[in-house]
Design a protein around this motif. Structure first.
Motif, PDB file in Angstrom:
ATOM      1  N   ALA A   1       0.829  -1.207   0.000  1.00 61.51           N
ATOM      2  CA  ALA A   1       0.000   0.000   0.000  1.00 61.51           C
ATOM      3  C   ALA A   1       0.864   1.259   0.000  1.00 61.51           C
ATOM      4  N   LEU A   2       1.946   1.243   0.782  1.00 61.88           N
ATOM      5  CA  LEU A   2       2.838   2.403   0.823  1.00 61.88           C
ATOM      6  C   LEU A   2       3.581   2.580  -0.495  1.00 61.88           C
ATOM      7  N   LYS A   3       3.930   1.488  -1.155  1.00 63.12           N
ATOM      8  CA  LYS A   3       4.638   1.561  -2.428  1.00 63.12           C
ATOM      9  C   LYS A   3       3.768   2.174  -3.528  1.00 63.12           C
ATOM     10  N   LYS A   4       2.446   2.115  -3.358  1.00 65.48           N
ATOM     11  CA  LYS A   4       1.539   2.640  -4.371  1.00 65.48           C
ATOM     12  C   LYS A   4       1.322   4.144  -4.239  1.00 65.48           C
ATOM     13  N   ASN A   5       1.932   4.773  -3.237  1.00 65.74           N
ATOM     14  CA  ASN A   5       1.795   6.224  -3.078  1.00 65.74           C
ATOM     15  C   ASN A   5       2.361   6.946  -4.294  1.00 65.74           C
ATOM     16  N   ARG A   6       1.700   8.005  -4.716  1.00 64.77           N
ATOM     17  CA  ARG A   6       2.186   8.823  -5.821  1.00 64.77           C
ATOM     18  C   ARG A   6       3.218   9.805  -5.286  1.00 64.77           C
ATOM     19  N   ALA A   7       4.441   9.681  -5.785  1.00 67.05           N
ATOM     20  CA  ALA A   7       5.548  10.462  -5.225  1.00 67.05           C
ATOM     21  C   ALA A   7       5.360  11.962  -5.408  1.00 67.05           C
TER      22      ALA A   7
ATOM     23  N   SER B   1       9.361   5.767  -0.379  1.00 63.41           N
ATOM     24  CA  SER B   1      10.764   5.357  -0.326  1.00 63.41           C
ATOM     25  C   SER B   1      11.100   4.561   0.932  1.00 63.41           C
ATOM     26  N   CYS B   2      10.405   4.859   2.020  1.00 62.78           N
ATOM     27  CA  CYS B   2      10.693   4.202   3.299  1.00 62.78           C
ATOM     28  C   CYS B   2       9.635   3.155   3.651  1.00 62.78           C
ATOM     29  N   ALA B   3       9.026   2.571   2.632  1.00 63.83           N
ATOM     30  CA  ALA B   3       7.959   1.591   2.884  1.00 63.83           C
ATOM     31  C   ALA B   3       8.468   0.395   3.679  1.00 63.83           C
ATOM     32  N   ASP B   4       9.683  -0.056   3.381  1.00 63.18           N
ATOM     33  CA  ASP B   4      10.229  -1.218   4.093  1.00 63.18           C
ATOM     34  C   ASP B   4      10.426  -0.927   5.579  1.00 63.18           C
ATOM     35  N   GLN B   5      10.822   0.289   5.902  1.00 64.85           N
ATOM     36  CA  GLN B   5      11.064   0.642   7.300  1.00 64.85           C
ATOM     37  C   GLN B   5       9.777   0.973   8.054  1.00 64.85           C
ATOM     38  N   LEU B   6       8.758   1.461   7.342  1.00 69.09           N
ATOM     39  CA  LEU B   6       7.536   1.926   7.996  1.00 69.09           C
ATOM     40  C   LEU B   6       6.434   0.876   8.073  1.00 69.09           C
ATOM     41  N   CYS B   7       6.527  -0.175   7.236  1.00 72.65           N
ATOM     42  CA  CYS B   7       5.408  -1.120   7.154  1.00 72.65           C
ATOM     43  C   CYS B   7       5.143  -1.819   8.480  1.00 72.65           C
ATOM     44  N   GLY B   8       6.209  -2.075   9.251  1.00 75.13           N
ATOM     45  CA  GLY B   8       6.021  -2.779  10.521  1.00 75.13           C
ATOM     46  C   GLY B   8       5.222  -1.974  11.524  1.00 75.13           C
ATOM     47  N   ILE B   9       5.636  -0.728  11.788  1.00 73.30           N
ATOM     48  CA  ILE B   9       4.948   0.101  12.782  1.00 73.30           C
ATOM     49  C   ILE B   9       3.564   0.501  12.311  1.00 73.30           C
ATOM     50  N   PHE B  10       3.411   0.763  10.985  1.00 77.65           N
ATOM     51  CA  PHE B  10       2.081   1.095  10.474  1.00 77.65           C
ATOM     52  C   PHE B  10       1.144  -0.095  10.584  1.00 77.65           C
ATOM     53  N   GLY B  11       1.652  -1.286  10.257  1.00 80.56           N
ATOM     54  CA  GLY B  11       0.821  -2.485  10.372  1.00 80.56           C
ATOM     55  C   GLY B  11       0.396  -2.733  11.808  1.00 80.56           C
ATOM     56  N   TYR B  12       1.329  -2.536  12.740  1.00 76.11           N
ATOM     57  CA  TYR B  12       0.996  -2.717  14.156  1.00 76.11           C
ATOM     58  C   TYR B  12      -0.071  -1.728  14.600  1.00 76.11           C
TER      59      TYR B  12
END
Length: 343
Positions: A84-90, A106-117
């Motif tokens: 979902a974060l990767k689909k953001n329009r830059a 750009s930071c989807a890999d780092q943010l996906c954990g805390i956002f998912g939680y």
């Protein structure tokens, strides 16, 4: 070998078009056209506006809706949040929080954990954190002969007719809307709000005092893009035509690249209808009957260039505009919904 490679790619593109794999088609076109994402950072926020004596405001609002029963059966994975974060329009402007869409992507890999939680915790508790959700302005309405509020999703446009310098109703509506948003925990993004003034008077007078929202003076612009259509303070569609011609020329390049790889016939025409024609004829029901002869000739030249690439005749702007206008009128007349009333 080159001819063999082009023939192989042609078959691949035809298969993707036949399977309606538009994502695959676009990726292939970006590859063969040498397209690269711009490296520049997104320029400041922009919002929406309309004619003046009217004004249009884009509001990006966040709030916490009423609590709902817990939904423990629904669980989001980190992979789903990352996608979902990767689909953001830059290039999309930041919201009231000031966080760039490019940063989230750009930071989807780092943010996906805390956002998912955070989202899963919200679902388990049955409460919505105020920074996660958007509340639209559907409950607020206003409509008089001289002033009304035009709404589309979270884009809200205040349009007012000011006569003899009396703008009390117009400014009062803006203040009422601002107060309503504050009462309902909505934050107006004043940085994305713009005002477009159309002066019908023969004599030019001094510009009106700027509108103020939350202590911030709103910028007055000469042209603005609202819901995909470019409006200017002369209401002559010239800015809209410039944008359509520019977009059409860039997409004609992709059409020529497809033809160079051997894609012909119905598939090339399908690509034209879905990618090129959809862009250059956007909003044609609004502007087809009122553009200048010069702008109409520019659009017709664009259509003729596309016709030469396809090798078949194409309808002119006037023909397409009349056809879509009649189709729109027919759909309104045949609609039995109580929302429509015909005379």
């Amino acid at each position: 070998m080159i001819r063999k490679g082009k023939d192989c790619y042609r078959r691949k593109m035809e298969h993707q078009l036949q399977q309606n794999n538009i994502c695959g088609v676009w990726k292939g076109l970006k590859t063969i056209s040498g397209f690269k994402e711009p490296k520049s950072q997104p320029v400041g926020d922009q919002g929406s506006h309309l004619p003046d004596t009217s004004t249009v405001h884009t509001l990006s609002c966040a709030t916490s809706p009423p609590s709902t029963p817990p939904c423990s059966s629904l669980l989001l994975t980190s992979h789903q949040v990352r996608n979902a974060l990767k689909k953001n329009r830059a290039r999309k402007a930041a919201g009231p929080d000031g966080i760039s869409s490019r940063l989230l992507k750009s930071c989807a890999d780092q943010l996906c954990g805390i956002f998912g939680y955070t989202v899963n915790l919200s679902l388990n508790l049955g409460r919505f954190p105020c920074f996660l959700f958007t509340l639209y302005t559907a409950d607020f309405s206003y409509n008089t002969p001289s002033c009304h509020l035009q709404k589309f999703s979270d884009d809200s446009a205040v349009v007012g007719l000011i006569t003899d310098g009396d703008d009390r109703e117009y400014r009062g509506l803006i203040q009422d809307f601002e107060d309503w948003c504050l009462r309902n925990n909505l934050q107006i993004n004043a940085g994305k709000t713009k005002e477009l003034v159309v002066d019908f008077r023969r004599r030019r007078h001094s510009p009106p005092a700027p509108v103020s929202i939350q202590g911030t003076d709103i910028d007055t612009v000469k042209s603005y893009k609202y819901l995909g259509v470019h409006l200017n303070d002369s209401l002559d569609w010239s800015d809209n035509t410039d944008a359509l011609v520019k977009k059409g020329n860039s997409r004609l390049f992709l059409l020529r690249r497809l033809r160079s790889f051997g894609v012909q016939g119905p598939l090339l025409r399908t690509f034209y209808d879905s990618v090129v024609a959809s862009a250059i004829f956007y909003g044609i029901v609004c502007w087809a009957s009122s553009i200048t002869d010069r702008d109409r000739r520019r659009m017709d030249r664009l259509v003729r260039r596309a016709s030469s690439v396809l090798g078949c005749p194409l309808d002119s702007v006037e023909v397409v505009g009349n056809g879509r206008m009649m189709a729109k009128l027919s759909s309104l007349l045949n609609n039995t919904s109580p929302l429509y009333r015909t005379v």
